[in-house]
Scaffold this motif. Sequence first.
Motif, PDB file in Angstrom:
ATOM      1  N   CYS A   1     -18.301  41.114 -62.414  1.00  0.00           N
ATOM      2  CA  CYS A   1     -19.128  40.251 -62.236  1.00  0.00           C
ATOM      3  C   CYS A   1     -20.086  39.891 -63.766  1.00  0.00           C
ATOM      4  CB  CYS A   1     -20.311  40.530 -61.176  1.00  0.00           C
ATOM      5  SG  CYS A   1     -21.644  39.464 -61.086  1.00  0.00           S
TER       6      CYS A   1
ATOM      7  N   ARG B   1     -22.550  38.565 -64.165  1.00  0.00           N
ATOM      8  CA  ARG B   1     -24.315  38.961 -64.030  1.00  0.00           C
ATOM      9  C   ARG B   1     -24.584  40.364 -63.607  1.00  0.00           C
ATOM     10  NH1 ARG B   1     -27.403  35.309 -59.555  1.00  0.00           N
ATOM     11  NH2 ARG B   1     -26.311  33.820 -60.494  1.00  0.00           N
ATOM     12  N   CYS B   2     -23.977  40.912 -62.905  1.00  0.00           N
ATOM     13  CA  CYS B   2     -24.183  42.438 -62.789  1.00  0.00           C
ATOM     14  C   CYS B   2     -23.567  43.272 -63.868  1.00  0.00           C
ATOM     15  CB  CYS B   2     -23.233  42.782 -61.463  1.00  0.00           C
ATOM     16  SG  CYS B   2     -23.749  42.054 -59.839  1.00  0.00           S
TER      17      CYS B   2
ATOM     18  N   VAL C   1     -17.649  44.884 -59.212  1.00  0.00           N
ATOM     19  CA  VAL C   1     -18.098  44.731 -57.773  1.00  0.00           C
ATOM     20  C   VAL C   1     -17.233  43.968 -56.993  1.00  0.00           C
ATOM     21  CG1 VAL C   1     -20.803  45.026 -58.714  1.00  0.00           C
ATOM     22  CG2 VAL C   1     -19.383  42.898 -58.780  1.00  0.00           C
TER      23      VAL C   1
ATOM     24  N   CYS D   1     -20.054  36.784 -55.812  1.00  0.00           N
ATOM     25  CA  CYS D   1     -20.252  38.216 -55.994  1.00  0.00           C
ATOM     26  C   CYS D   1     -21.003  38.603 -54.765  1.00  0.00           C
ATOM     27  CB  CYS D   1     -21.145  38.459 -57.290  1.00  0.00           C
ATOM     28  SG  CYS D   1     -21.707  40.173 -57.429  1.00  0.00           S
TER      29      CYS D   1
ATOM     30  N   GLU E   1     -22.570  41.440 -54.770  1.00  0.00           N
ATOM     31  CA  GLU E   1     -23.693  42.159 -54.984  1.00  0.00           C
ATOM     32  C   GLU E   1     -25.008  41.238 -55.326  1.00  0.00           C
ATOM     33  OE1 GLU E   1     -24.537  45.639 -55.127  1.00  0.00           O
ATOM     34  OE2 GLU E   1     -22.650  45.730 -54.271  1.00  0.00           O
ATOM     35  N   CYS E   2     -24.695  40.601 -56.145  1.00  0.00           N
ATOM     36  CA  CYS E   2     -25.871  39.561 -56.404  1.00  0.00           C
ATOM     37  C   CYS E   2     -25.796  38.183 -56.024  1.00  0.00           C
ATOM     38  CB  CYS E   2     -26.014  39.494 -57.999  1.00  0.00           C
ATOM     39  SG  CYS E   2     -24.587  38.642 -58.913  1.00  0.00           S
TER      40      CYS E   2
HETATM   41 ZN   LIG Z   1     -22.974  40.041 -59.145  1.00  0.00          ZN
END
Ligand SMILES: [Zn+2]
Length: 150
Positions: free
Chosen positions: A22, A24-25, A29, A59, A61-62
């Motif tokens: 990801c 962003r992360c 993920v 994603c 996660e985020c």
């Molecule tokens: Zn993410």
Amino acid sequence: MPIIFFGTRGISWTVDSGEFHCPRCSEKVPYKLKSTRPWFTVYFIPLFPVGGSERHVECRECGGAFREDVLDYRAPKDSSQDYAAELYEELEAGKSIETIRRKLERLGMSPTRSEEMIDEMTRGKVWSCPECGFHYLYSVKPCPKCTTSK
Ligand SMILES: [Zn+2]
Ligand SMILES: [Zn+2]
């Protein structure tokens, strides 16, 4: 002619899922690959799909949404991957589990982590030589240490 409340509503479903890097992360993920298609609605009830479907990666996660080609991204290969492969080759070639574990610990890996990594590699397919007590892969038989010392 009554007033008809109409519009479109995007309906999305999961096409695929897996793991991705990801942006962003900035780590690996889980993701969902989603396909969204607008549906024509009357009184907010979807009646039929209109237009083409669009896919995006979400994603888990985020919650970020990305273009599908984000999945093509491969994290830069680091030397630890080569090293792990190398260690496994050594195991197959007849090095004992103890030797490999010592190498990992010399690299700075904690004893528990190196044990975990070896467990993961060997999947428990390990036997211990009754003579010298060292552990080897099943495929490594007889014990290379004892046969060479005899
Ligand atoms: Zn993410
Ligand atoms: Zn032995």
